[in-house]
Design a protein around this motif. Structure first.
Motif, PDB file in Angstrom:
ATOM      1  N   PHE A 158      49.826  77.070  66.586  1.00  0.00           N
ATOM      2  CA  PHE A 158      50.093  75.830  65.859  1.00  0.00           C
ATOM      3  C   PHE A 158      51.166  74.982  66.526  1.00  0.00           C
ATOM      4  CE2 PHE A 158      47.828  78.337  62.883  1.00  0.00           C
ATOM      5  CZ  PHE A 158      47.180  77.435  62.042  1.00  0.00           C
ATOM      6  N   ASP A 159      51.070  73.677  66.297  1.00  0.00           N
ATOM      7  CA  ASP A 159      52.131  72.770  66.695  1.00  0.00           C
ATOM      8  C   ASP A 159      53.464  73.279  66.149  1.00  0.00           C
ATOM      9  OD1 ASP A 159      50.376  71.047  67.959  1.00  0.00           O
ATOM     10  OD2 ASP A 159      50.232  69.660  66.258  1.00  0.00           O
ATOM     11  N   HIS A 160      54.506  73.168  66.950  1.00  0.00           N
ATOM     12  CA  HIS A 160      55.881  73.546  66.598  1.00  0.00           C
ATOM     13  C   HIS A 160      56.108  75.058  66.553  1.00  0.00           C
ATOM     14  CE1 HIS A 160      56.497  69.316  65.621  1.00  0.00           C
ATOM     15  NE2 HIS A 160      55.447  69.385  64.813  1.00  0.00           N
ATOM     16  N   GLY A 161      55.071  75.849  66.804  1.00  0.00           N
ATOM     17  CA  GLY A 161      55.223  77.296  66.718  1.00  0.00           C
ATOM     18  C   GLY A 161      56.016  77.867  67.885  1.00  0.00           C
ATOM     19  N   TYR A 162      56.682  78.981  67.627  1.00  0.00           N
ATOM     20  CA  TYR A 162      57.399  79.723  68.669  1.00  0.00           C
ATOM     21  C   TYR A 162      57.042  81.201  68.528  1.00  0.00           C
ATOM     22  CZ  TYR A 162      61.015  82.062  71.343  1.00  0.00           C
ATOM     23  OH  TYR A 162      61.667  82.867  72.237  1.00  0.00           O
ATOM     24  N   HIS A 163      56.706  81.829  69.673  1.00  0.00           N
ATOM     25  CA  HIS A 163      56.304  83.234  69.609  1.00  0.00           C
ATOM     26  C   HIS A 163      56.903  84.099  70.711  1.00  0.00           C
ATOM     27  CE1 HIS A 163      53.531  82.223  66.396  1.00  0.00           C
ATOM     28  NE2 HIS A 163      53.132  81.199  67.123  1.00  0.00           N
ATOM     29  N   ALA A 212      45.787  68.612  56.703  1.00  0.00           N
ATOM     30  CA  ALA A 212      46.087  69.467  57.851  1.00  0.00           C
ATOM     31  C   ALA A 212      45.098  70.619  57.955  1.00  0.00           C
ATOM     32  CB  ALA A 212      47.520  69.993  57.756  1.00  0.00           C
ATOM     33  N   ALA A 213      44.797  71.253  56.831  1.00  0.00           N
ATOM     34  CA  ALA A 213      43.831  72.360  56.855  1.00  0.00           C
ATOM     35  C   ALA A 213      42.463  71.878  57.327  1.00  0.00           C
ATOM     36  CB  ALA A 213      43.728  72.988  55.468  1.00  0.00           C
ATOM     37  N   ALA A 214      42.053  70.700  56.871  1.00  0.00           N
ATOM     38  CA  ALA A 214      40.755  70.163  57.298  1.00  0.00           C
ATOM     39  C   ALA A 214      40.737  69.913  58.798  1.00  0.00           C
ATOM     40  CB  ALA A 214      40.455  68.873  56.536  1.00  0.00           C
ATOM     41  N   GLN A 215      41.844  69.394  59.333  1.00  0.00           N
ATOM     42  CA  GLN A 215      41.910  69.146  60.775  1.00  0.00           C
ATOM     43  C   GLN A 215      41.857  70.449  61.567  1.00  0.00           C
ATOM     44  OE1 GLN A 215      44.971  66.513  62.192  1.00  0.00           O
ATOM     45  NE2 GLN A 215      44.746  65.113  60.463  1.00  0.00           N
ATOM     46  N   VAL A 216      42.588  71.459  61.095  1.00  0.00           N
ATOM     47  CA  VAL A 216      42.598  72.755  61.777  1.00  0.00           C
ATOM     48  C   VAL A 216      41.183  73.337  61.814  1.00  0.00           C
ATOM     49  CG1 VAL A 216      43.380  75.155  61.612  1.00  0.00           C
ATOM     50  CG2 VAL A 216      45.007  73.272  61.290  1.00  0.00           C
ATOM     51  N   ILE A 217      40.537  73.350  60.671  1.00  0.00           N
ATOM     52  CA  ILE A 217      39.204  73.946  60.575  1.00  0.00           C
ATOM     53  C   ILE A 217      38.206  73.187  61.451  1.00  0.00           C
ATOM     54  CG2 ILE A 217      37.271  74.319  58.982  1.00  0.00           C
ATOM     55  CD1 ILE A 217      39.502  74.959  56.842  1.00  0.00           C
ATOM     56  N   GLU A 218      38.299  71.853  61.463  1.00  0.00           N
ATOM     57  CA  GLU A 218      37.393  71.065  62.298  1.00  0.00           C
ATOM     58  C   GLU A 218      37.629  71.343  63.779  1.00  0.00           C
ATOM     59  OE1 GLU A 218      35.808  66.493  62.966  1.00  0.00           O
ATOM     60  OE2 GLU A 218      37.682  66.825  61.885  1.00  0.00           O
ATOM     61  N   GLN A 219      38.890  71.406  64.183  1.00  0.00           N
ATOM     62  CA  GLN A 219      39.173  71.636  65.604  1.00  0.00           C
ATOM     63  C   GLN A 219      38.711  73.023  66.053  1.00  0.00           C
ATOM     64  OE1 GLN A 219      43.261  69.021  65.836  1.00  0.00           O
ATOM     65  NE2 GLN A 219      42.957  70.587  67.373  1.00  0.00           N
ATOM     66  N   ILE A 220      38.949  74.019  65.219  1.00  0.00           N
ATOM     67  CA  ILE A 220      38.492  75.359  65.581  1.00  0.00           C
ATOM     68  C   ILE A 220      36.967  75.390  65.634  1.00  0.00           C
ATOM     69  CG2 ILE A 220      38.393  77.779  64.879  1.00  0.00           C
ATOM     70  CD1 ILE A 220      41.180  77.410  63.635  1.00  0.00           C
ATOM     71  N   PRO A 252      46.889  79.462  52.407  1.00  0.00           N
ATOM     72  CA  PRO A 252      45.726  80.102  51.778  1.00  0.00           C
ATOM     73  C   PRO A 252      44.393  79.579  52.310  1.00  0.00           C
ATOM     74  CG  PRO A 252      47.369  79.587  50.117  1.00  0.00           C
ATOM     75  CD  PRO A 252      47.833  78.946  51.392  1.00  0.00           C
ATOM     76  N   ARG A 253      44.314  78.279  52.617  1.00  0.00           N
ATOM     77  CA  ARG A 253      43.044  77.740  53.127  1.00  0.00           C
ATOM     78  C   ARG A 253      42.765  78.268  54.530  1.00  0.00           C
ATOM     79  NH1 ARG A 253      38.711  77.584  53.770  1.00  0.00           N
ATOM     80  NH2 ARG A 253      37.305  75.823  54.139  1.00  0.00           N
ATOM     81  N   ILE A 254      43.791  78.378  55.353  1.00  0.00           N
ATOM     82  CA  ILE A 254      43.606  78.921  56.696  1.00  0.00           C
ATOM     83  C   ILE A 254      43.207  80.393  56.619  1.00  0.00           C
ATOM     84  CG2 ILE A 254      44.749  79.406  58.891  1.00  0.00           C
ATOM     85  CD1 ILE A 254      44.139  76.391  58.250  1.00  0.00           C
ATOM     86  N   ALA A 255      43.838  81.139  55.717  1.00  0.00           N
ATOM     87  CA  ALA A 255      43.498  82.553  55.540  1.00  0.00           C
ATOM     88  C   ALA A 255      42.055  82.712  55.076  1.00  0.00           C
ATOM     89  CB  ALA A 255      44.454  83.203  54.541  1.00  0.00           C
TER      90      ALA A 255
END
Length: 452
Positions: A158-163, A212-220, A252-255
């Motif tokens: 995700f954007d802004h993520g650090y791992h 945001a959830a809709a954008q994530v799901i569409e991009q994936i 929850p929507r991403i999960a």
């Protein structure tokens, strides 16, 4: 003496701020000169003072200055820097043996830590764990396991993520400077998608989760292919990205999407785990049960330990010998982790984190009312942050952020900056800090705004 003070290791160190020299003092300056001569320049320093002792909510330096700790070694020493149970258990293990390698002749401590992780992490399914040395190593292994289990390659971050700072975890991390700049090329098959960042969502916070959830799901679905995606990796509250709490409903929507498509959901709880947010794990707030969860930082009271914990059938996917490492689950670190978990239970540190929020958040909000440079207050429990902006805009103000942090440092308060734009002050006090020190630290912070 309170149980909080006794069990956190506070008695050996006076719990008061005390400045006896300029900051940094002469001994710290001498040590800094030695560091510059002997240590790689890429290893930075937030405060140019050298620690001599630490415990409770205090860090004492080599010059005798005592600082209020709002950093906890970056969320590591939630139980304090010298918690009684951590010292007792680690000392006993040191006297028995320091190492045999869990892959050669295993030992009970490794098993006990894995049993505790199965009990503590979300979900009532059968769980297994792998113990490692660092958060980055945990993330790397979680991705390995997810790929092996799914027989897919793509990983979504995700954007802004650090791992982390290893090659794969740099690829997963969003921010270039200082984490990625000049270190490429990076591992392939990593795809980045939008985060539900309420403060900066273009159409407003009220639309953030759904859009945001809709954008994530569409991009994936369109750019990666759900059938090609091994894992979705997310921090339930972002750490280095600026303590961003995703808009409620987004996780929850991403999960749900991950479960629908056989994608392994990995919750990176390296900074947010072990009572820090007022629950054992931040993903519990919205009832998220990840397939895999990565932990480190607060797990062992300051000793190096990390873990991947997850569904038994996923954790068992890899062939024998495919997982492990020479030092992973070191016996002394395992003993320390058992001591840290003992302390968390005995002191009910999730409740303590909630109490810290009760004290800190109203005062931070009051500061925001007075100072227009404060754009956002966010976080949960003892994981709180302020985002600084140019007044009247949402333009990041990293210079003001650095100035406030420096003012706090001079007055004996350890604070950390963070965020993609370098404009976030983050607060991670030890969960065992006394309320008098907590309020004194907030007094110092409040005074710092007048020095901008």
């Amino acid at each position: 003496m309170s149980a909080l003070t006794e069990l956190s290791g506070g008695p050996s160190l006076p719990q008061r701020r005390r400045l006896v020299t300029d900051v940094p003092g002469p001994k710290s300056q001498e040590l800094m000169a030695r560091k510059q001569a002997a240590v790689a320049a890429g290893v930075g320093t937030v405060m140019p003072v050298f620690a001599a002792r630490a415990g409770g909510g205090i860090v004492e330096d080599v010059d005798g200055n005592s600082f209020i700790d709002f950093g906890s070694g970056i969320a590591v020493t939630g139980v304090g820097n010298s918690a009684e149970a951590v010292v007792r258990r680690a000392s006993a293990q040191l006297a028995s043996f320091t190492h045999t390698c869990a892959m050669v002749t295993p030992y009970e401590g490794y098993v006990e830590v894995c049993e505790e992780l199965a009990r503590l992490t979300p979900g009532d399914h059968a769980k297994k764990s792998l113990l490692l040395n660092s958060g980055a190593e945990a993330v790397e292994n979680a991705v390995k396991i997810a790929r092996y289990h799914t027989k897919r390659q793509a990983v979504v971050a995700f954007d802004h993520g650090y791992h982390g700072r290893t090659n794969l975890t740099m690829a997963l991390t969003a921010k270039s400077m200082p984490y990625k700049h000049g270190f490429g090329p990076f591992a392939p098959e990593i795809y980045r998608v939008p985060l539900a960042y309420p403060y900066r969502w273009p159409t407003g916070q009220e639309n953030c989760a759904e859009e945001a959830a809709a954008q994530v799901i569409e991009q994936i679905s369109k750019q990666v292919g759900a059938e090609n995606t091994a894992a979705i990796l997310i921090e339930p509250i972002l750490g280095e990205g600026g303590f961003i709490v995703p808009a409620r409903g987004f996780l929850p929507r991403i999960a749900e999407f991950a479960a629908e498509h056989g994608i392994v959901l990995i919750a990176d709880e390296i900074q947010s785990g072990f009572c820090r947010t007022g629950q054992w794990f931040a993903c519990e707030d919205e009832g998220i049960v990840p397939d895999l969860i990565t932990t480190a930082k607060g797990i062992a009271g300051g000793l190096p330990l990390a873990a991947v914990t997850g569904r038994g059938e996923i954790m068992d996917a890899a062939h024998t010998g495919g997982l492990g490492g020479t030092y992973g689950g070191n016996p002394v670190a395992c003993a320390a982790a058992l001591g840290a978990i003992e302390t968390m239970r005995a002191l009910d540190l999730p409740a303590r984190a909630r109490r810290i929020e009760e004290i800190m958040k109203p005062r931070l909000l009051a500061m925001a009312d007075k100072h227009p440079v404060i754009g956002d207050i966010r976080g949960r429990g003892a994981m709180l942050a302020i985002e600084l902006v140019v007044p009247g805009t949402k333009d990041p103000d990293p210079a003001a952020t650095a100035a406030v942090a420096a003012a706090c440092h001079r007055e004996g308060l350890i604070v950390l900056t963070t965020g993609t734009y370098g404009n976030v002050l983050r607060f991670l006090p030890p969960l065992v800090i006394g309320e008098d020190l907590l309020n004194e630290g907030l007094d110092i912070l409040e005074a710092a705004w007048t020095r901008l």
